[in-house]
Scaffold this motif. Structure first.
Motif, PDB file in Angstrom:
ATOM      1  N   THR A   2       0.826  -1.190   0.000  1.00 49.36           N
ATOM      2  CA  THR A   2       0.000   0.000   0.000  1.00 49.36           C
ATOM      3  C   THR A   2       0.867   1.249   0.000  1.00 49.36           C
ATOM      4  O   THR A   2       1.996   1.253   0.499  1.00 49.36           O
ATOM      5  N   SER A   3       0.330   2.347  -0.587  1.00 44.07           N
ATOM      6  CA  SER A   3       1.089   3.600  -0.634  1.00 44.07           C
ATOM      7  C   SER A   3       0.885   4.436   0.622  1.00 44.07           C
ATOM      8  O   SER A   3       1.484   5.501   0.749  1.00 44.07           O
ATOM      9  N   GLU A   4       0.052   3.967   1.573  1.00 45.55           N
ATOM     10  CA  GLU A   4      -0.129   4.704   2.820  1.00 45.55           C
ATOM     11  C   GLU A   4       0.928   4.275   3.837  1.00 45.55           C
ATOM     12  O   GLU A   4       1.094   3.097   4.121  1.00 45.55           O
ATOM     13  N   ILE A   5       1.640   5.235   4.367  1.00 47.64           N
ATOM     14  CA  ILE A   5       2.715   5.014   5.316  1.00 47.64           C
ATOM     15  C   ILE A   5       2.325   5.649   6.653  1.00 47.64           C
ATOM     16  O   ILE A   5       1.719   6.727   6.683  1.00 47.64           O
ATOM     17  N   THR A   6       2.686   5.002   7.737  1.00 51.80           N
ATOM     18  CA  THR A   6       2.368   5.528   9.069  1.00 51.80           C
ATOM     19  C   THR A   6       3.622   6.066   9.737  1.00 51.80           C
ATOM     20  O   THR A   6       4.602   5.340   9.921  1.00 51.80           O
ATOM     21  N   LEU A   7       3.586   7.371  10.070  1.00 54.42           N
ATOM     22  CA  LEU A   7       4.636   7.974  10.884  1.00 54.42           C
ATOM     23  C   LEU A   7       4.241   7.824  12.346  1.00 54.42           C
ATOM     24  O   LEU A   7       3.186   8.282  12.770  1.00 54.42           O
ATOM     25  N   PHE A   8       5.104   7.203  13.104  1.00 51.91           N
ATOM     26  CA  PHE A   8       4.876   6.915  14.528  1.00 51.91           C
ATOM     27  C   PHE A   8       5.777   7.874  15.304  1.00 51.91           C
ATOM     28  O   PHE A   8       6.988   7.675  15.374  1.00 51.91           O
ATOM     29  N   ARG A  37       0.203   9.061   7.123  1.00 53.14           N
ATOM     30  CA  ARG A  37      -0.681   9.201   8.277  1.00 53.14           C
ATOM     31  C   ARG A  37       0.189   9.252   9.526  1.00 53.14           C
ATOM     32  O   ARG A  37       1.125   8.473   9.671  1.00 53.14           O
ATOM     33  N   THR A  38      -0.114  10.178  10.437  1.00 54.56           N
ATOM     34  CA  THR A  38       0.688  10.348  11.646  1.00 54.56           C
ATOM     35  C   THR A  38      -0.034   9.792  12.858  1.00 54.56           C
ATOM     36  O   THR A  38      -1.230  10.032  13.047  1.00 54.56           O
ATOM     37  N   VAL A  39       0.700   9.034  13.664  1.00 56.31           N
ATOM     38  CA  VAL A  39       0.184   8.463  14.906  1.00 56.31           C
ATOM     39  C   VAL A  39       1.006   9.026  16.062  1.00 56.31           C
ATOM     40  O   VAL A  39       2.234   8.962  16.049  1.00 56.31           O
ATOM     41  N   LEU A  40       0.328   9.602  17.052  1.00 57.45           N
ATOM     42  CA  LEU A  40       1.004  10.151  18.219  1.00 57.45           C
ATOM     43  C   LEU A  40       0.749   9.308  19.460  1.00 57.45           C
ATOM     44  O   LEU A  40       1.653   8.696  20.005  1.00 57.45           O
ATOM     45  N   GLY A  41      -0.491   9.283  19.920  1.00 62.36           N
ATOM     46  CA  GLY A  41      -0.808   8.551  21.153  1.00 62.36           C
ATOM     47  C   GLY A  41      -0.713   9.449  22.366  1.00 62.36           C
ATOM     48  O   GLY A  41       0.158  10.322  22.469  1.00 62.36           O
ATOM     49  N   GLN A  42      -1.615   9.247  23.315  1.00 63.74           N
ATOM     50  CA  GLN A  42      -1.646  10.075  24.521  1.00 63.74           C
ATOM     51  C   GLN A  42      -0.560   9.670  25.509  1.00 63.74           C
ATOM     52  O   GLN A  42      -0.104  10.474  26.317  1.00 63.74           O
ATOM     53  N   ASP A  43      -0.145   8.407  25.455  1.00 63.44           N
ATOM     54  CA  ASP A  43       0.931   7.892  26.289  1.00 63.44           C
ATOM     55  C   ASP A  43       1.499   6.664  25.580  1.00 63.44           C
ATOM     56  O   ASP A  43       1.072   6.330  24.471  1.00 63.44           O
ATOM     57  N   ALA A  44       2.484   6.011  26.207  1.00 64.33           N
ATOM     58  CA  ALA A  44       3.138   4.891  25.529  1.00 64.33           C
ATOM     59  C   ALA A  44       2.161   3.773  25.197  1.00 64.33           C
ATOM     60  O   ALA A  44       2.201   3.213  24.094  1.00 64.33           O
ATOM     61  N   ASP A  45       1.281   3.430  26.137  1.00 70.86           N
ATOM     62  CA  ASP A  45       0.327   2.339  25.891  1.00 70.86           C
ATOM     63  C   ASP A  45      -0.619   2.675  24.748  1.00 70.86           C
ATOM     64  O   ASP A  45      -0.898   1.838  23.881  1.00 70.86           O
ATOM     65  N   ASP A  46      -1.113   3.922  24.742  1.00 73.29           N
ATOM     66  CA  ASP A  46      -2.034   4.340  23.684  1.00 73.29           C
ATOM     67  C   ASP A  46      -1.319   4.398  22.339  1.00 73.29           C
ATOM     68  O   ASP A  46      -1.867   3.968  21.313  1.00 73.29           O
ATOM     69  N   LEU A  48       1.277   2.607  21.395  1.00 71.38           N
ATOM     70  CA  LEU A  48       1.517   1.244  20.924  1.00 71.38           C
ATOM     71  C   LEU A  48       0.235   0.626  20.376  1.00 71.38           C
ATOM     72  O   LEU A  48       0.259  -0.051  19.339  1.00 71.38           O
ATOM     73  N   ARG A  49      -0.883   0.868  21.040  1.00 70.42           N
ATOM     74  CA  ARG A  49      -2.154   0.338  20.534  1.00 70.42           C
ATOM     75  C   ARG A  49      -2.433   0.883  19.137  1.00 70.42           C
ATOM     76  O   ARG A  49      -2.831   0.141  18.224  1.00 70.42           O
ATOM     77  N   ARG A  50      -2.210   2.178  18.946  1.00 72.77           N
ATOM     78  CA  ARG A  50      -2.460   2.794  17.644  1.00 72.77           C
ATOM     79  C   ARG A  50      -1.491   2.248  16.578  1.00 72.77           C
ATOM     80  O   ARG A  50      -1.880   2.052  15.421  1.00 72.77           O
ATOM     81  N   ALA A  51      -0.234   2.031  16.975  1.00 72.68           N
ATOM     82  CA  ALA A  51       0.735   1.473  16.030  1.00 72.68           C
ATOM     83  C   ALA A  51       0.336   0.062  15.620  1.00 72.68           C
ATOM     84  O   ALA A  51       0.422  -0.304  14.437  1.00 72.68           O
ATOM     85  N   GLN A  76       7.618  -3.483  19.088  1.00 71.69           N
ATOM     86  CA  GLN A  76       6.556  -4.308  19.684  1.00 71.69           C
ATOM     87  C   GLN A  76       5.381  -4.470  18.714  1.00 71.69           C
ATOM     88  O   GLN A  76       4.633  -5.450  18.807  1.00 71.69           O
ATOM     89  N   ALA A  77       5.242  -3.506  17.790  1.00 73.58           N
ATOM     90  CA  ALA A  77       4.131  -3.565  16.827  1.00 73.58           C
ATOM     91  C   ALA A  77       4.486  -4.330  15.566  1.00 73.58           C
ATOM     92  O   ALA A  77       3.629  -4.992  14.975  1.00 73.58           O
ATOM     93  N   VAL A  78       5.759  -4.269  15.122  1.00 70.18           N
ATOM     94  CA  VAL A  78       6.089  -4.846  13.813  1.00 70.18           C
ATOM     95  C   VAL A  78       6.847  -6.169  13.890  1.00 70.18           C
ATOM     96  O   VAL A  78       6.898  -6.903  12.893  1.00 70.18           O
ATOM     97  N   ALA A  79       7.461  -6.488  15.033  1.00 73.03           N
ATOM     98  CA  ALA A  79       8.251  -7.720  15.122  1.00 73.03           C
ATOM     99  C   ALA A  79       7.389  -8.931  14.798  1.00 73.03           C
ATOM    100  O   ALA A  79       6.252  -9.055  15.264  1.00 73.03           O
ATOM    101  N   GLY A  80       7.929  -9.805  13.976  1.00 73.76           N
ATOM    102  CA  GLY A  80       7.214 -11.014  13.597  1.00 73.76           C
ATOM    103  C   GLY A  80       6.175 -10.820  12.509  1.00 73.76           C
ATOM    104  O   GLY A  80       5.496 -11.771  12.125  1.00 73.76           O
TER     105      GLY A  80
END
Length: 298
Positions: A2-8, A37-46, A48-51, A76-80
Motif C-alpha cells: 500500500t502507498s499509505e505510510i504511518t509515521l509513529f 498518516r501520523t500516529v502520536l498517542g496520549q501515552d506509551a500504551d495508547d 503502541l495500541r495505535r501502532a 513491539q508492533a512490527v516484530a514477527g
C-alpha cells in the motif's frame, strides 16, 4: 504494498526534536508519492495500541520518529510481521539507527532513504532480542549500567542527561561486583563476579557506547560482554574505551556468543533499549530476521 505510510511520532524525543522532525520526514515521503498518516498517542500504551492498529490495518510501513524508546515501541508492533520498519532517528541515543548505518539527526535524509527503500524493495532482515513478550533491538544491560539507570530514574533533578552523569558518579562511589550465573544456550554455565553483563543484539547503547562492538544483527546470535570484578579505579580507566569498542581487549572483559542467554543475579534490574524489563533472573532469546527494516543493507 500500500502507498499509505504511518509515521509513529514521539513529539518530545530529543528535547523536542521529534515534533520538528516529523514534518521534513513526512514531506520527503509525500514527495515520493506516498500518503502519510501520523500516529502520536496520549501515552506509551495508547501509542503502541495505535501502532498495532496501523500494522493490523495493512499500512505499507511503520516509521518511528524519535529515539531508541520510540523504536522500541515500534518493534513491539512490527516484530514477527511483514510490515517494514523505518527509523527517523532524532532522539538522544539513536543506537538502533547507528548499528544499522541509518541517518542520525537528519530527518529529511532519513525520510528520503525510507522512501527510496520502499520504492526499491531495499529491506534488511534484522535479528531482535526477546525477553518474554518484549522485543529489543540493541542491548540488554545489567549490573553497573542498569543501577545507574535505576538511580537516575529516581532522581527528580537535574533534568536531561546530566542527571545520569551524576547518577554514575554516585554509583561509582558505592558499587561492588555482583555474583552472576550466566547460562548460554541452555548448557554452558559461567559463575562470575561481574561489574556488568551486556547482551547485545546491536553494538551500542547510551548514545554510542560500543559495549558489544562486535555484535551483528544478521547472525542469529547475541554478543555477551562480561566486565569482571573491576575495582573503581579500573572501571574509571576502562570506561572511556567503551566509546571506541577497545575495552573488549582488556583482561577483565570477556565476550561470549549465544542465541539464548539466562542471567541470574540478586538485586539487579535488566534494561533493554533503555527501557526497564524487570529484575533478574531474565532469559533473552535472539530471533533471527524478526523485523524488516527500511534502509541500506549491512
Amino acid at each position: 504494498m500500500t502507498s499509505e505510510i504511518t509515521l509513529f511520532v514521539n513529539p518530545t524525543a530529543g528535547r523536542g526534536r521529534g515534533a520538528h522532525a516529523a514534518q521534513p520526514a513526512a514531506s520527503a515521503l509525500r514527495d515520493a508519492g506516498f500518503s502519510v498518516r501520523t500516529v502520536l498517542g496520549q501515552d506509551a500504551d495508547d501509542a503502541l495500541r495505535r501502532a498495532r492498529d496501523a500494522v493490523g490495518g495493512g499500512t505499507g510501513a511503520l516509521i518511528a520518529v524519535g529515539g531508541d524508546g520510540m523504536v522500541s515501541l515500534a518493534l513491539q508492533a512490527v516484530a514477527g510481521t511483514r510490515t517494514p520498519l523505518g527509523v527517523i532517528a532524532v532522539g538522544t541515543g539513536n543506537d538502533f539507527a547507528r548499528t544499522l548505518g541509518l541517518p542520525v539527526r537528519d530527518p529529511a535524509g532519513a525520510g528520503r532513504l525510507a522512501a527510496e527503500a520502499l520504492k526499491g524493495g531495499r529491506l534488511m532482515d534484522v535479528d531482535l532480542g526477546r525477553v518474554g513478550e518484549t522485543w529489543f533491538g540493541t542491548v540488554l544491560a545489567s549490573g553497573f549500567d542498569s543501577r545507574v539507570n535505576d538511580r537516575g530514574n529516581r532522581m527528580r533533578w537535574p533534568l536531561g542527561r546530566f542527571k545520569y552523569d551524576l547518577a554514575m558518579i554516585a554509583e561509582l562511589a558505592s558499587f561492588r561486583p555482583v555474583p552472576y550465573r550466566i547460562t548460554l544456550d541452555g548448557g554452558d554455565v559461567h559463575e562470575v563476579e561481574a561489574t556488568l553483563v551486556a547482551v547485545g543484539n546491536g553494538t551500542s547503547y547510551g548514545g554510542g557506547m560500543r559495549i558489544c562492538a562486535g555484535a551483528r544483527t544478521d547472525d542469529g546470535l547475541f554478543d555477551v560482554t562480561v566486565v569482571g570484578d573491576c575495582s573503581r579505579t579500573t572501571l574509571i580507566k576502562v570506561f572511556p574505551q567503551v566509546y571506541r569498542g577497545t575495552h573488549l581487549g582488556h583482561p577483565k572483559v570477556a565476550v561470549h556468543r549465544a542465541a539464548r542467554v539466562e542471567l541470574v543475579a540478586a538485586g539487579i534490574t535488566g534494561y533493554a533499549d533503555g527501557e526497564p524489563l524487570g529484575p533478574l533472573p531474565l532469559t533473552a532469546e535472539c530471533v533471527a530476521g524478526a523485523v524488516r527494516v527500511l534502509g541500506p543493507r549491512i
